[in-house]
Write an enzyme that holds these catalytic residues in place. Structure first.
Site, PDB file in Angstrom:
ATOM      1  CB  SER A   1     -25.726  17.078 -66.829  1.00 31.99           C
ATOM      2  OG  SER A   1     -25.321  18.333 -67.308  1.00 31.99           O
TER       3      SER A   1
ATOM      4  CD  GLU B   1     -22.458  21.323 -70.101  1.00 33.00           C
ATOM      5  OE1 GLU B   1     -21.495  21.065 -70.840  1.00 33.00           O
ATOM      6  OE2 GLU B   1     -23.022  22.433 -70.100  1.00 33.00           O
TER       7      GLU B   1
ATOM      8  CE1 TYR C   1     -20.345  16.288 -65.204  1.00 27.97           C
ATOM      9  CE2 TYR C   1     -21.509  17.528 -66.902  1.00 27.97           C
ATOM     10  CZ  TYR C   1     -21.475  16.974 -65.633  1.00 27.97           C
ATOM     11  OH  TYR C   1     -22.560  17.099 -64.809  1.00 27.97           O
TER      12      TYR C   1
HETATM   13  P1  NDP Z   1     -20.256  18.886 -56.796  1.00 29.31           P
HETATM   14  O1  NDP Z   1     -19.087  18.984 -57.690  1.00 29.31           O
HETATM   15  O2  NDP Z   1     -20.525  19.972 -55.819  1.00 29.31           O
HETATM   16  O3  NDP Z   1     -20.205  17.498 -55.988  1.00 29.31           O
HETATM   17  C1  NDP Z   1     -19.725  16.326 -56.570  1.00 29.31           C
HETATM   18  C2  NDP Z   1     -19.567  15.288 -55.496  1.00 29.31           C
HETATM   19  O4  NDP Z   1     -19.011  14.079 -56.057  1.00 29.31           O
HETATM   20  C3  NDP Z   1     -18.611  15.697 -54.360  1.00 29.31           C
HETATM   21  O5  NDP Z   1     -19.159  15.268 -53.147  1.00 29.31           O
HETATM   22  C4  NDP Z   1     -17.355  14.917 -54.707  1.00 29.31           C
HETATM   23  O6  NDP Z   1     -16.523  14.671 -53.592  1.00 29.31           O
HETATM   24  C5  NDP Z   1     -17.976  13.637 -55.209  1.00 29.31           C
HETATM   25  N1  NDP Z   1     -17.030  12.771 -55.926  1.00 29.31           N
HETATM   26  C6  NDP Z   1     -16.149  13.097 -56.896  1.00 29.31           C
HETATM   27  N2  NDP Z   1     -15.460  12.015 -57.290  1.00 29.31           N
HETATM   28  C7  NDP Z   1     -15.912  10.970 -56.555  1.00 29.31           C
HETATM   29  C8  NDP Z   1     -15.598   9.596 -56.498  1.00 29.31           C
HETATM   30  N3  NDP Z   1     -14.648   9.051 -57.259  1.00 29.31           N
HETATM   31  N4  NDP Z   1     -16.281   8.810 -55.625  1.00 29.31           N
HETATM   32  C9  NDP Z   1     -17.226   9.335 -54.815  1.00 29.31           C
HETATM   33  N5  NDP Z   1     -17.555  10.624 -54.813  1.00 29.31           N
HETATM   34  C10 NDP Z   1     -16.916  11.446 -55.684  1.00 29.31           C
HETATM   35  O7  NDP Z   1     -21.544  18.699 -57.750  1.00 29.31           O
HETATM   36  P2  NDP Z   1     -23.062  19.178 -57.519  1.00 29.31           P
HETATM   37  O8  NDP Z   1     -23.464  18.915 -56.140  1.00 29.31           O
HETATM   38  O9  NDP Z   1     -23.224  20.527 -58.115  1.00 29.31           O
HETATM   39  O10 NDP Z   1     -23.812  18.188 -58.515  1.00 29.31           O
HETATM   40  C11 NDP Z   1     -24.274  16.908 -58.088  1.00 29.31           C
HETATM   41  C12 NDP Z   1     -24.396  15.992 -59.286  1.00 29.31           C
HETATM   42  O11 NDP Z   1     -25.289  16.534 -60.220  1.00 29.31           O
HETATM   43  C13 NDP Z   1     -23.094  15.768 -60.044  1.00 29.31           C
HETATM   44  O12 NDP Z   1     -23.128  14.441 -60.537  1.00 29.31           O
HETATM   45  C14 NDP Z   1     -23.177  16.736 -61.206  1.00 29.31           C
HETATM   46  O13 NDP Z   1     -22.407  16.278 -62.299  1.00 29.31           O
HETATM   47  C15 NDP Z   1     -24.659  16.693 -61.487  1.00 29.31           C
HETATM   48  N6  NDP Z   1     -25.242  17.892 -62.067  1.00 29.31           N
HETATM   49  C16 NDP Z   1     -25.058  19.095 -61.454  1.00 29.31           C
HETATM   50  C17 NDP Z   1     -25.675  20.217 -61.935  1.00 29.31           C
HETATM   51  C18 NDP Z   1     -25.481  21.534 -61.293  1.00 29.31           C
HETATM   52  O14 NDP Z   1     -25.807  22.548 -61.934  1.00 29.31           O
HETATM   53  N7  NDP Z   1     -25.007  21.616 -60.061  1.00 29.31           N
HETATM   54  C19 NDP Z   1     -26.573  20.146 -63.120  1.00 29.31           C
HETATM   55  C20 NDP Z   1     -26.716  18.805 -63.654  1.00 29.31           C
HETATM   56  C21 NDP Z   1     -26.083  17.732 -63.141  1.00 29.31           C
HETATM   57  P3  NDP Z   1     -15.392  15.752 -53.106  1.00 29.31           P
HETATM   58  O15 NDP Z   1     -16.122  16.742 -52.258  1.00 29.31           O
HETATM   59  O16 NDP Z   1     -14.441  14.902 -52.371  1.00 29.31           O
HETATM   60  O17 NDP Z   1     -14.834  16.374 -54.362  1.00 29.31           O
HETATM   61  P1  GDR Z   2     -21.251  24.275 -66.774  1.00 34.17           P
HETATM   62  O1  GDR Z   2     -20.957  25.329 -65.603  1.00 34.17           O
HETATM   63  O2  GDR Z   2     -20.081  24.035 -67.623  1.00 34.17           O
HETATM   64  O3  GDR Z   2     -22.511  24.753 -67.439  1.00 34.17           O
HETATM   65  O4  GDR Z   2     -21.512  22.950 -65.940  1.00 34.17           O
HETATM   66  P2  GDR Z   2     -19.840  26.437 -65.443  1.00 34.17           P
HETATM   67  O5  GDR Z   2     -20.352  27.375 -64.412  1.00 34.17           O
HETATM   68  O6  GDR Z   2     -18.493  25.857 -65.239  1.00 34.17           O
HETATM   69  O7  GDR Z   2     -19.825  27.168 -66.881  1.00 34.17           O
HETATM   70  C1  GDR Z   2     -20.976  27.832 -67.381  1.00 34.17           C
HETATM   71  C2  GDR Z   2     -20.607  28.646 -68.606  1.00 34.17           C
HETATM   72  O8  GDR Z   2     -19.791  29.750 -68.219  1.00 34.17           O
HETATM   73  C3  GDR Z   2     -18.714  29.859 -69.131  1.00 34.17           C
HETATM   74  N1  GDR Z   2     -17.595  30.562 -68.493  1.00 34.17           N
HETATM   75  C4  GDR Z   2     -16.893  30.129 -67.430  1.00 34.17           C
HETATM   76  N2  GDR Z   2     -17.024  29.008 -66.687  1.00 34.17           N
HETATM   77  C5  GDR Z   2     -16.182  28.838 -65.637  1.00 34.17           C
HETATM   78  N3  GDR Z   2     -16.316  27.766 -64.854  1.00 34.17           N
HETATM   79  N4  GDR Z   2     -15.197  29.741 -65.353  1.00 34.17           N
HETATM   80  C6  GDR Z   2     -15.017  30.888 -66.101  1.00 34.17           C
HETATM   81  O9  GDR Z   2     -14.142  31.681 -65.833  1.00 34.17           O
HETATM   82  C7  GDR Z   2     -15.911  31.089 -67.187  1.00 34.17           C
HETATM   83  N5  GDR Z   2     -16.058  32.071 -68.104  1.00 34.17           N
HETATM   84  C8  GDR Z   2     -17.073  31.744 -68.885  1.00 34.17           C
HETATM   85  C9  GDR Z   2     -18.387  28.421 -69.498  1.00 34.17           C
HETATM   86  O10 GDR Z   2     -17.594  28.382 -70.694  1.00 34.17           O
HETATM   87  C10 GDR Z   2     -19.793  27.867 -69.656  1.00 34.17           C
HETATM   88  O11 GDR Z   2     -20.301  28.155 -70.924  1.00 34.17           O
HETATM   89  C11 GDR Z   2     -22.277  22.957 -64.737  1.00 34.17           C
HETATM   90  C12 GDR Z   2     -21.753  21.836 -63.840  1.00 34.17           C
HETATM   91  O12 GDR Z   2     -22.394  21.924 -62.590  1.00 34.17           O
HETATM   92  C13 GDR Z   2     -22.037  20.469 -64.446  1.00 34.17           C
HETATM   93  O13 GDR Z   2     -21.691  19.446 -63.515  1.00 34.17           O
HETATM   94  C14 GDR Z   2     -23.537  20.386 -64.757  1.00 34.17           C
HETATM   95  O14 GDR Z   2     -23.844  19.170 -65.359  1.00 34.17           O
HETATM   96  C15 GDR Z   2     -23.945  21.542 -65.672  1.00 34.17           C
HETATM   97  O15 GDR Z   2     -23.645  22.759 -65.030  1.00 34.17           O
HETATM   98  C16 GDR Z   2     -25.433  21.528 -65.990  1.00 34.17           C
END
Ligand code: NDP
Ligand code: GDR
Length: 322
Positions: free
Chosen positions: A126, A128, A150
Site C-alpha cells: 500500500s 500508506e 496498518y
Molecule cells: P477490503 O477491506 O474491501 O477487503 C479486505 C478483505 O480481507 C475482505 O474480504 C475481508 O473479509 C478480508 N479479511 C479481513 N480479515 C481477514 C482474515 N483474518 N482472514 C481472511 N480474510 C480477512 O479491501 P480492498 O479490497 O479495498 O483491498 C484489498 C487489499 O489491498 C487489502 O489488503 C488492502 O489493505 C490492500 N490495499 C487496498 C487499497 C485500496 O485503495 N483499496 C490500496 C492499497 C492496498 P470480510 O469481508 O469478512 O471483512
Molecule cells: P486511506 O483511505 O486511509 O487512504 O486508506 P480512507 O478513505 O479511509 O481515508 C483517506 C483520507 O481521507 C481522510 N478523511 C476521512 N477518511 C475516512 N475514512 N472517513 C472520514 O470521515 C474522513 N474524513 C477525512 C482520512 O483522514 C485520509 O487522509 C485506504 C485503504 O483502502 C487502505 O487499505 C489502503 O492501503 C490505502 O487506501 C491506500
C-alpha cells in the site's frame, strides 16, 4: 487447462474485481473467506460471479487452515488481498491489524515455501507505507515512513515478500497500490462515504455529512484497472515490485466538492468537520509515479479523478433510488 488461482479476501472490493478478471481469462478461481455470521457475497453477486467462484473458508489468523487450503487446491497463483484494511481502525486494534495484515502474510509465504515454492504470490502492499512522504511523487525507490499500525503492518508484509524472494527464490511480487475506489468500495472509506451521502442527501434521506481532515490529498484510481496490474505482475518472467497509481493528487475537499456539484449541490452546505474522524497521525499527501509499471507491465490508468467521482455518485444515486 486454465490456471488455478486462490484469492484471499474474496469478499472485499478488489477480491471481487480480480476474481471477475481471472474468470474472464479462463482461470479456475478459489475465493478464501473468513467465517462470518452472515454470508457476505454482495460484491460477487453485483458482478454476477458468486456461483463461479469456489468459495473456501480461509482465515489468515490460522496457519493450519492456510496449509490445508493451499495443499488442497495446489494453485498456480495466490493473490493475497485479505487484510484488516481500514487505517482508522488500526489505531484502535493495532494487535489484530498486525496479526492479520502483517503476520498473516508470514503464514502464507511460509506455507508456499513448505508446500510448493513454485506457486506465484502477489502481496497487496500500500501507498500508506510512504506515510510522511520523503519524496514527491513516490516511486519504488522512495523510502518508507509509515504513520499507522496498518501501514507498519503492510511494511512488514512488503519486506517479508521481498525477503522470501531473496531467501528462497519465491516468485513473490509486491504491488504498491495507491488508493483505488469503485462502486464496490467499503462504505467507511472516505470516497464511498461521500458519494453515498451525496445520494442520500439528494434524495432527502440525510441532512449532513460529517468528515475528518478535508485537506488530506490522495492519488485516487479506479479499482477494476488496478486488479489488472496485479494479474500482470504475476505473468512476468521475474518477480518484482511496482507502484500502481494515477500520478494525480486531489484533496478530500475536492472530492466532496465535485461529488456534491455533480448533483447540483454545494458541499459547504452539508459537510461538517468532526474531530471524531481525525486520525492520531495523518498521511497528508500521496501521489504515485507509475512509470515502472508503464514500462515493464504496459499498464496505465484510464479513468481519472472526475470520471471516478461521477461513476461512484451515479452508482449510489441508482442504489438509493431502488
Ligand atoms: P477490503 O477491506 O474491501 O477487503 C479486505 C478483505 O480481507 C475482505 O474480504 C475481508 O473479509 C478480508 N479479511 C479481513 N480479515 C481477514 C482474515 N483474518 N482472514 C481472511 N480474510 C480477512 O479491501 P480492498 O479490497 O479495498 O483491498 C484489498 C487489499 O489491498 C487489502 O489488503 C488492502 O489493505 C490492500 N490495499 C487496498 C487499497 C485500496 O485503495 N483499496 C490500496 C492499497 C492496498 P470480510 O469481508 O469478512 O471483512
Ligand atoms: P486511506 O483511505 O486511509 O487512504 O486508506 P480512507 O478513505 O479511509 O481515508 C483517506 C483520507 O481521507 C481522510 N478523511 C476521512 N477518511 C475516512 N475514512 N472517513 C472520514 O470521515 C474522513 N474524513 C477525512 C482520512 O483522514 C485520509 O487522509 C485506504 C485503504 O483502502 C487502505 O487499505 C489502503 O492501503 C490505502 O487506501 C491506500
Amino acid at each position: 487447462m486454465g490456471k488455478r488461482a486462490l484469492i484471499t479476501g474474496i469478499t472485499g472490493q478488489d477480491g471481487a474485481y480480480l476474481a471477475k478478471l481471472l474468470l474472464d481469462k479462463g482461470y479456475a478461481v478459489w475465493g478464501g473467506m473468513r467465517r462470518t455470521s452472515n454470508l457476505n457475497l454482495g460484491r460477487l453477486a453485483f458482478l454476477g460471479i458468486e456461483d463461479k467462484i469456489r468459495l473456501i473458508p480461509l482465515d489468515l489468523m490460522e496457519q493450519t487452515n492456510i496449509l490445508r487450503v493451499i495443499e488442497g487446491i495446489m494453485p498456480d497463483e495466490i493473490y493475497n488481498l485479505a487484510a484488516q484494511s481500514f487505517v482508522a481502525v488500526s489505531f484502535e486494534q493495532p494487535v489484530l491489524t498486525a496479526e492479520v495484515t502483517a503476520v498473516g502474510v508470514a503464514r502464507l509465504l511460509d506455507a508456499i515455501r513448505t508446500i510448493n515454492p513454485r506457486i506465484r504470490f502477489y502481496q497487496a502492499s500500500s501507498s500508506e507505507m510512504f506515510g510522511k512522504v520523503q519524496t514527491v511523487p513516490q516511486n519504488e525507490k522512495t523510502p518508507f515512513y509509515p504513520r499507522s499500525p496498518y501501514a507498519v503492518s503492510k511494511l512488514f508484509a512488503h519486506w517479508l515478500t521481498i525477503n522470501y524472494r531473496e531467501s528462497y527464490g519465491t516468485f513473490a511480487c509486491s504491488g504498491i497500490l495507491f488508493n483505488h475506489e469503485s462502486p464496490l468500495r467499503g462504505m467507511e472509506f472516505v470516497t464511498r462515504k461521500i458519494t453515498n451521502a451525496v445520494a442520500r442527501i439528494k434524495k432527502g434521506l440525510q441532512k449532513e455529512l460529517r468528515l475528518g481532515n478535508l485537506e488530506a490529498k490522495r492519488d485516487w484510481g479506479y479499482a477494476p484497472e488496478y486488479v489488472e496490474a496485479m494479474y500482470l505482475m504475476l505473468q512476468q518472467s521475474q518477480p518484482d515490485d511496482y507502484v500502481i497509481a494515477t500520478g494525480e493528487t486531489h484533496s478530500v475537499r475536492e472530492f466532496a466538492e465535485l461529488a456534491f456539484s455533480h448533483v447540483g449541490l454545494d458541499y459547504r452546505d452539508f459537510v461538517k468537520e468532526d474531530p471524531e474522524f481525525i486520525r492520531p497521525a495523518e498521511v497528508e499527501l500521496l501521489i504515485g509515479d507509475y512509470s515502472k509499471a508503464k514500462e515493464k507491465l504496459g499498464w496505465q490508468p484510464e479513468i481519472r479523478f472526475s470520471e471516478l467521482v461521477k461513476i461512484m455518485v451515479e452508482h449510489d444515486l441508482k442504489l438509493i433510488s431502488r
